[in-house]
Structures are given as C-alpha cells and as structure tokens.
Design a protein around this motif. Sequence first.
Motif, PDB file in Angstrom:
ATOM      1  N   MET A 294       0.839  -1.196   0.000  1.00 39.31           N
ATOM      2  CA  MET A 294       0.000   0.000   0.000  1.00 39.31           C
ATOM      3  C   MET A 294       0.876   1.250   0.000  1.00 39.31           C
ATOM      4  SD  MET A 294      -3.321  -0.784   2.341  1.00 39.31           S
ATOM      5  CE  MET A 294      -4.435  -2.140   1.924  1.00 39.31           C
ATOM      6  N   GLY A 295       0.534   2.195  -0.846  1.00 45.77           N
ATOM      7  CA  GLY A 295       1.277   3.438  -0.943  1.00 45.77           C
ATOM      8  C   GLY A 295       0.532   4.584  -0.280  1.00 45.77           C
ATOM      9  N   THR A 296       1.257   5.404   0.481  1.00 42.56           N
ATOM     10  CA  THR A 296       0.617   6.516   1.172  1.00 42.56           C
ATOM     11  C   THR A 296       1.647   7.572   1.556  1.00 42.56           C
ATOM     12  OG1 THR A 296      -0.931   7.072   2.941  1.00 42.56           O
ATOM     13  CG2 THR A 296       0.797   5.491   3.477  1.00 42.56           C
ATOM     14  N   THR A 297       1.197   8.632   2.200  1.00 35.37           N
ATOM     15  CA  THR A 297       2.066   9.738   2.604  1.00 35.37           C
ATOM     16  C   THR A 297       2.407   9.620   4.089  1.00 35.37           C
ATOM     17  OG1 THR A 297       0.179  11.144   3.182  1.00 35.37           O
ATOM     18  CG2 THR A 297       0.978  11.250   0.900  1.00 35.37           C
ATOM     19  N   PRO A 298       3.474  10.292   4.532  1.00 35.51           N
ATOM     20  CA  PRO A 298       3.820  10.247   5.962  1.00 35.51           C
ATOM     21  C   PRO A 298       2.693  10.719   6.867  1.00 35.51           C
ATOM     22  CG  PRO A 298       5.650  11.147   4.701  1.00 35.51           C
ATOM     23  CD  PRO A 298       4.487  11.032   3.753  1.00 35.51           C
ATOM     24  N   GLN A 299       2.003  11.793   6.472  1.00 32.37           N
ATOM     25  CA  GLN A 299       0.920  12.311   7.299  1.00 32.37           C
ATOM     26  C   GLN A 299      -0.200  11.295   7.455  1.00 32.37           C
ATOM     27  OE1 GLN A 299       2.069  13.901   4.572  1.00 32.37           O
ATOM     28  NE2 GLN A 299       3.255  15.587   5.459  1.00 32.37           N
ATOM     29  N   LYS A 304      -1.706  11.066  14.511  1.00 32.21           N
ATOM     30  CA  LYS A 304      -2.395  10.289  15.546  1.00 32.21           C
ATOM     31  C   LYS A 304      -3.844  10.722  15.743  1.00 32.21           C
ATOM     32  CE  LYS A 304       1.854   9.243  18.039  1.00 32.21           C
ATOM     33  NZ  LYS A 304       2.610   9.365  19.308  1.00 32.21           N
ATOM     34  N   ARG A 305      -4.252  11.755  15.036  1.00 34.86           N
ATOM     35  CA  ARG A 305      -5.637  12.210  15.152  1.00 34.86           C
ATOM     36  C   ARG A 305      -6.532  11.546  14.111  1.00 34.86           C
ATOM     37  NH1 ARG A 305      -8.642  16.571  13.072  1.00 34.86           N
ATOM     38  NH2 ARG A 305      -6.816  17.268  11.905  1.00 34.86           N
ATOM     39  N   ARG A 306      -6.012  11.380  12.874  1.00 35.59           N
ATOM     40  CA  ARG A 306      -6.848  10.801  11.829  1.00 35.59           C
ATOM     41  C   ARG A 306      -6.094   9.865  10.894  1.00 35.59           C
ATOM     42  NH1 ARG A 306      -9.343  15.815   9.040  1.00 35.59           N
ATOM     43  NH2 ARG A 306     -10.291  14.209   7.746  1.00 35.59           N
ATOM     44  N   GLY A 307      -4.806   9.699  11.075  1.00 35.91           N
ATOM     45  CA  GLY A 307      -4.024   8.799  10.240  1.00 35.91           C
ATOM     46  C   GLY A 307      -4.122   7.361  10.712  1.00 35.91           C
ATOM     47  N   VAL A 308      -3.323   6.490  10.081  1.00 35.14           N
ATOM     48  CA  VAL A 308      -3.312   5.080  10.459  1.00 35.14           C
ATOM     49  C   VAL A 308      -2.966   4.917  11.930  1.00 35.14           C
ATOM     50  CG1 VAL A 308      -2.120   2.874  10.090  1.00 35.14           C
ATOM     51  CG2 VAL A 308      -2.774   4.276   8.119  1.00 35.14           C
ATOM     52  N   TYR A 311      -5.444   4.624  14.963  1.00 37.31           N
ATOM     53  CA  TYR A 311      -6.001   3.320  15.327  1.00 37.31           C
ATOM     54  C   TYR A 311      -4.917   2.586  16.105  1.00 37.31           C
ATOM     55  CZ  TYR A 311      -9.050  -0.780  14.729  1.00 37.31           C
ATOM     56  OH  TYR A 311      -9.893  -1.840  14.949  1.00 37.31           O
ATOM     57  N   GLU A 312      -5.083   2.514  17.413  1.00 30.35           N
ATOM     58  CA  GLU A 312      -4.007   2.069  18.295  1.00 30.35           C
ATOM     59  C   GLU A 312      -3.481   0.690  17.935  1.00 30.35           C
ATOM     60  OE1 GLU A 312      -1.126   1.870  21.093  1.00 30.35           O
ATOM     61  OE2 GLU A 312      -2.227   3.616  20.378  1.00 30.35           O
ATOM     62  N   ALA A 313      -4.355  -0.224  17.528  1.00 34.56           N
ATOM     63  CA  ALA A 313      -3.913  -1.573  17.189  1.00 34.56           C
ATOM     64  C   ALA A 313      -2.944  -1.565  16.010  1.00 34.56           C
ATOM     65  CB  ALA A 313      -5.118  -2.455  16.874  1.00 34.56           C
ATOM     66  N   LEU A 314      -3.123  -0.624  15.089  1.00 37.80           N
ATOM     67  CA  LEU A 314      -2.194  -0.492  13.967  1.00 37.80           C
ATOM     68  C   LEU A 314      -0.933   0.259  14.378  1.00 37.80           C
ATOM     69  CD1 LEU A 314      -4.667   0.254  11.023  1.00 37.80           C
ATOM     70  CD2 LEU A 314      -3.121  -1.709  11.188  1.00 37.80           C
ATOM     71  N   ARG A 315      -1.092   1.316  15.156  1.00 31.21           N
ATOM     72  CA  ARG A 315       0.080   2.095  15.577  1.00 31.21           C
ATOM     73  C   ARG A 315       1.073   1.224  16.331  1.00 31.21           C
ATOM     74  NH1 ARG A 315       2.786   3.928  19.316  1.00 31.21           N
ATOM     75  NH2 ARG A 315       1.439   2.905  20.842  1.00 31.21           N
TER      76      ARG A 315
END
Length: 443
Positions: A294-299, A304-308, A311-315
């Motif tokens: 999957m391709g995406t941007t750093p933001q 931590k407000r709306r990015g990947v 979602y704590e399980a992903l972070r």
Amino acid sequence: MTKQTKKVPKRIAQTVLNSLKGGVVPRIGLPYVTVGRKNEIQALLHDVDIISEGGASFRFVVGRYGSGKSFLMQTIRNYVMNSGFIVVDADLSPERRLQGSKGQGLATYRELISNLSTKTKPEGGALNLILDRWISSVQSKAASDSGLTPGDPRLTAIVDQNIYTVTSSVSELVYGFEFAKLLSSYYHAYVNADDELKAKVIRWFRGEYALKREAKKDLDINIIITDDNWYEYLKLFAAFFRLAGYSGMLIMIDELVNIYKIPNSITRQYNYEKLLTMYNDTLQGKAKYLGIIMGTTPQAIEDKRRGVYSYEALRSRLAEGKFSKPGARDLLAPVIKLEPLTAEEMLILCEKLAIMHADLYSYEKKMTDDNLATFIRIEYERIGADLNITPREIIRDFIEVLDILYQNPNLSIETIFNSDEFSYAKSEAVSNKVADNFSEFTI
C-alpha cells in the motif's frame, strides 16, 4: 557518470517521456529510467520470494507526493509479473475505500479485478484469459500424461478429476465452497462452449451481482461479493492462481491517503479495522501466496488524530522503532519510508532522459555533463528545495527543457537556465509544494 548503452525503442521512449512529463508513472519502460531505490527494491523482492513459497507479506510504501512511491510500486509490479505472478492494483478515492456503507469497499474490489494483470496481459482484464488457460493446460497435461486423444471419454474423465482436485482444494477455505462451485461451472461452460454461462460466472467473480436471488437464479449460488467479504475472495483467488500454475498474487493499493481524508471518524475507524484484518492475515499465516503493498504519505500514516496511527492496534504494530533513523532505516519493517533521491541520483536520471529524448527525436544530444550539473544545482539551490522539491517536479521540468530546446534549435541551454521565467517557475513550484503539504494537515 553512468552511460545508458541500450537504445530504447521509440514506442517505449514516447510513453515514458510523455508519462513523466505529465506527472504520472509509465507502465512500460521503467528499467530504462530506474535510478536509486536499490535497497527498497531488494527488500520488496525478498517478500516476493517468501510469497512464492507459500507465505504472505504486507508493506506500506511511504513518501511525500512525487517522491517516487508509485514509481517503486510500478517497478515491483513489472518484476513480479515477469516472475509468474498475478497482479491486481487500484488507487483509493472517495468512491473506493477498504470499507464503506455505500459500496466503496466493493468498488475497490471491482477495480482490482478489472486491473488483474499477467505478463502476457499487463494492461489488465486478464481473468477470462487465466481461467481459459487453466482449463486448457489441464486438458493438455492430461492428454500428454495419458496418451489419449481429445474426445476420448477416458480423457474427459481424467480432466474432470484434475479440475475437481483444484476446486476441492479451494473449497476448504472460507467461502471456498461457492468459489469452487463457480470454477466448476466455468469449466463445464468452457467444455460445452456455453458463452452465456461463462459470462455469468465472470460477472459474479467481478462482484457485479447486486442481489443474492439473482445469483441464485443464474448460478445456483446463495452468496454474492459485498463490502464486508470482498477481501476473503482475494485470498481465494491467490490460492486458486497458485493451483493454476502461477507463483502467487500481489495486491497493490495506492493513495491510502484517501482514508486519512475521510471526514467522519467512525468511517475512518472502520477502514482502519479492515486494514488491520488484512495486515493480521498476512502475518498470522491466514493468507498464502499473497502479498499486499500500500502506498501513502507520511501524514496519512503518522497523524495520531486521523491517520493510520490514530487506530491504536495499527500504531502499536507499525510504529518505527527507536533505532531506525534517516540513512539507516529498517527496510524489513512493515513500513518502508522512502528517502529522497540524492542530487547525484537525479543527475544520472536526467542523463538517461536526455539520451532517450535525443534518440526518440533523432538529434545529436546537446546536453553536456556540465549542463546537467548546472540544471541539478539550480533545482536544489531553490529556497525550501531541501524539504519540498521532489523527483516528479525535477523530471517534469527537465523534460520540458528538452522539449523546448528541440523545438527551438537556435535557443541555447544557458539562455533557458538564466531566464527569469525558469527562476519564477521553480520558485512557484516550491511555493505550491508548501501549500500542498499544509493542505494535507488542514483537511
């Protein structure tokens, strides 16, 4: 400086130059212009080896707009197709997500299947071809092994048994029974030259049945592909493609930033939950012969407000460790952060493009090594270039310079480099990039 020795066919050169000037990645000709990214490519190709042996992988390729994410993904796409893989790819958008209440997840599935590609059909739409070749190869092998001729009832029985072996293997997986039944229906439609039934099976595989009763009537199947289950069918396809003689399947999804841009927090969380399911499947062995990039941007990853990472399980699974840093990244981690191409690498790339351009339009290359060095220096000396300029912008400007020089043979390279227009255009590009970066944070 590295010289480009192999002449590029004009058809490919035209596609490469037009695509790069338009700011998009060409689907052909990438080996002629690939520069840098050696370590990233090696890391991803290691995953490919694991997938072909029955494993699974999941990677995020992270970089700013124009940094080379799509270029890297396209390079891997071309390589794996040449290695016998099936590739499906799609860009996310407001209409295509991983999960949605209005069919956005199913829309992503449909786009992926529409773009299903092989080495012999790299432009997509290969599903019919794969199924027909699978049946034909089973028939040919059965005839070769048995010495029987087509039309012999004994050969038909052997082929039936071989087809059943594949379908029964698939039927053991989740949703596999219906999937296997459809494969069997396609096989019998192929043998009986029933094009109408073949079309109905393909329509089902493409996720185009909206009502269960319609699928029941046409195919005697009580289930359809939906927003909730579409990923399960991609796992089934990966298993089937391996049984059909391919090395495995690679799913490539770009523009994950479109999930980051979803305004509703609950909808975003549902999408990240789907992402977590896909990630866990690959790491826990629930998927086989399957890779996901999957391709995406750093933001879109780190916010931590709306990015990947919201979602704590992903972070907790994806966050970079304390020892990884620029210049010494852990490329075996799930997240591959693209380092900027160096000025030296951009110099080599521009030289390749200059040679390609001269060969395409049949003129003697005028761009000297000193001219190339001057161009790169001008690009990197702009205010804010160290943080904001990207390969996409440099390449686009360089091809424009080549086009102008070709169309105006009396114009000198130095005149363009020293012009106010060139300076203004570059300053404007950097300013626009700053504005783009700011807009990502303020959606």
